[in-house]
Scaffold this motif. Sequence first.
Motif, short mmCIF file in Angstrom:
data_model
loop_
_atom_site.label_atom_id
_atom_site.label_comp_id
_atom_site.label_asym_id
_atom_site.label_seq_id
_atom_site.Cartn_x
_atom_site.Cartn_y
_atom_site.Cartn_z
N MET A 1 0.83 -1.19 0.00
CA MET A 1 0.00 0.00 0.00
C MET A 1 0.87 1.25 0.00
N LEU A 2 1.97 1.20 0.72
CA LEU A 2 2.87 2.35 0.73
C LEU A 2 3.43 2.62 -0.66
N SER A 3 3.81 1.58 -1.37
CA SER A 3 4.33 1.75 -2.73
C SER A 3 3.27 2.35 -3.65
N PHE A 4 2.03 1.90 -3.50
CA PHE A 4 0.95 2.43 -4.32
C PHE A 4 0.70 3.90 -3.98
N ALA A 5 0.66 4.24 -2.70
CA ALA A 5 0.46 5.63 -2.29
C ALA A 5 1.59 6.51 -2.82
N THR A 6 2.81 6.02 -2.75
CA THR A 6 3.95 6.77 -3.28
C THR A 6 3.79 6.99 -4.77
N GLU A 7 3.36 5.98 -5.49
CA GLU A 7 3.13 6.11 -6.93
C GLU A 7 2.06 7.16 -7.24
N LEU A 8 1.03 7.22 -6.41
CA LEU A 8 -0.02 8.21 -6.62
C LEU A 8 0.49 9.63 -6.38
N LEU A 9 1.44 9.77 -5.48
CA LEU A 9 1.99 11.10 -5.17
C LEU A 9 3.10 11.51 -6.14
N ARG A 10 3.94 10.55 -6.51
CA ARG A 10 5.08 10.82 -7.40
C ARG A 10 5.17 9.70 -8.43
N PRO A 11 4.34 9.80 -9.47
CA PRO A 11 4.27 8.69 -10.43
C PRO A 11 5.59 8.43 -11.16
N ALA A 12 5.97 7.16 -11.15
CA ALA A 12 7.15 6.71 -11.88
C ALA A 12 6.77 5.63 -12.88
N LEU A 13 5.69 4.92 -12.61
CA LEU A 13 5.23 3.84 -13.47
C LEU A 13 3.99 4.21 -14.27
N LEU A 14 3.11 5.00 -13.67
CA LEU A 14 1.87 5.42 -14.32
C LEU A 14 2.03 6.81 -14.92
N ALA A 15 1.40 7.01 -16.05
CA ALA A 15 1.42 8.33 -16.68
C ALA A 15 0.63 9.31 -15.82
N GLU A 16 1.13 10.53 -15.70
CA GLU A 16 0.42 11.54 -14.91
C GLU A 16 -0.98 11.78 -15.46
N GLN A 17 -1.13 11.73 -16.79
CA GLN A 17 -2.45 11.89 -17.40
C GLN A 17 -3.40 10.79 -16.93
N THR A 18 -2.92 9.59 -16.79
CA THR A 18 -3.75 8.48 -16.31
C THR A 18 -4.21 8.74 -14.88
N LEU A 19 -3.31 9.23 -14.04
CA LEU A 19 -3.69 9.52 -12.65
C LEU A 19 -4.66 10.69 -12.58
N ARG A 20 -4.47 11.71 -13.41
CA ARG A 20 -5.43 12.82 -13.44
C ARG A 20 -6.82 12.31 -13.81
N GLU A 21 -6.88 11.45 -14.81
CA GLU A 21 -8.16 10.89 -15.24
C GLU A 21 -8.78 10.04 -14.14
N ALA A 22 -7.96 9.27 -13.43
CA ALA A 22 -8.47 8.43 -12.35
C ALA A 22 -9.06 9.25 -11.22
N ARG A 23 -8.57 10.47 -11.04
CA ARG A 23 -9.03 11.35 -9.97
C ARG A 23 -10.16 12.29 -10.42
N THR A 24 -10.57 12.20 -11.67
CA THR A 24 -11.59 13.07 -12.23
C THR A 24 -12.94 12.38 -12.18
N ASN A 25 -13.97 13.14 -11.80
CA ASN A 25 -15.32 12.60 -11.74
C ASN A 25 -15.72 12.06 -13.11
N GLN A 26 -16.03 10.78 -13.16
CA GLN A 26 -16.36 10.11 -14.42
C GLN A 26 -17.86 10.00 -14.67
N PHE A 27 -18.67 10.27 -13.67
CA PHE A 27 -20.10 9.98 -13.78
C PHE A 27 -20.99 11.16 -13.43
N GLY A 28 -20.46 12.37 -13.45
CA GLY A 28 -21.27 13.55 -13.19
C GLY A 28 -21.91 13.53 -11.82
N ASP A 29 -23.19 13.88 -11.80
CA ASP A 29 -23.92 13.98 -10.53
C ASP A 29 -24.65 12.70 -10.17
#
Length: 116
Positions: A1-29
């Motif tokens: 879990m620590l490795s995953f949290a670190t990746e979310l904070l400072r991505p080295a494996l995942l594209a920053e665009q992918t993380l932005r999309e993952a954090r963006t509301n996908q289903f509106g209201d």
Amino acid sequence: MLSFATELLRPALLAEQTLREARTNQFGDLRGVVPGYGMQKPCPWGLGFEIKGAKRPHWTGDGMPEDTVGHFGMAGTYLWVADGCAMVALTDREFGDWAKPLWQETNTAIWEALGA
């Protein structure tokens, strides 16, 4: 879990665009149920992450930003990410009524201690 949290904070494996999309509301209201917290209107979700939004009460705690993302499981474990900080809690207790006040109080205190 620590490795995953670190990746979310400072991505080295995942594209920053992918993380932005993952954090963006996908289903509106979209309305939905957060287990243990009931119906939420709206109930924003990203790609795999619950987005805090305006949900009250919420397991991430008081005062945390609406763009806080995270996820919790029935094993009583959770992860949240907000403003360059992350929190992981691991337990050996199944999620239940014990978690609601404890998680909210703990996360509120941690957020305040971080000075965020």
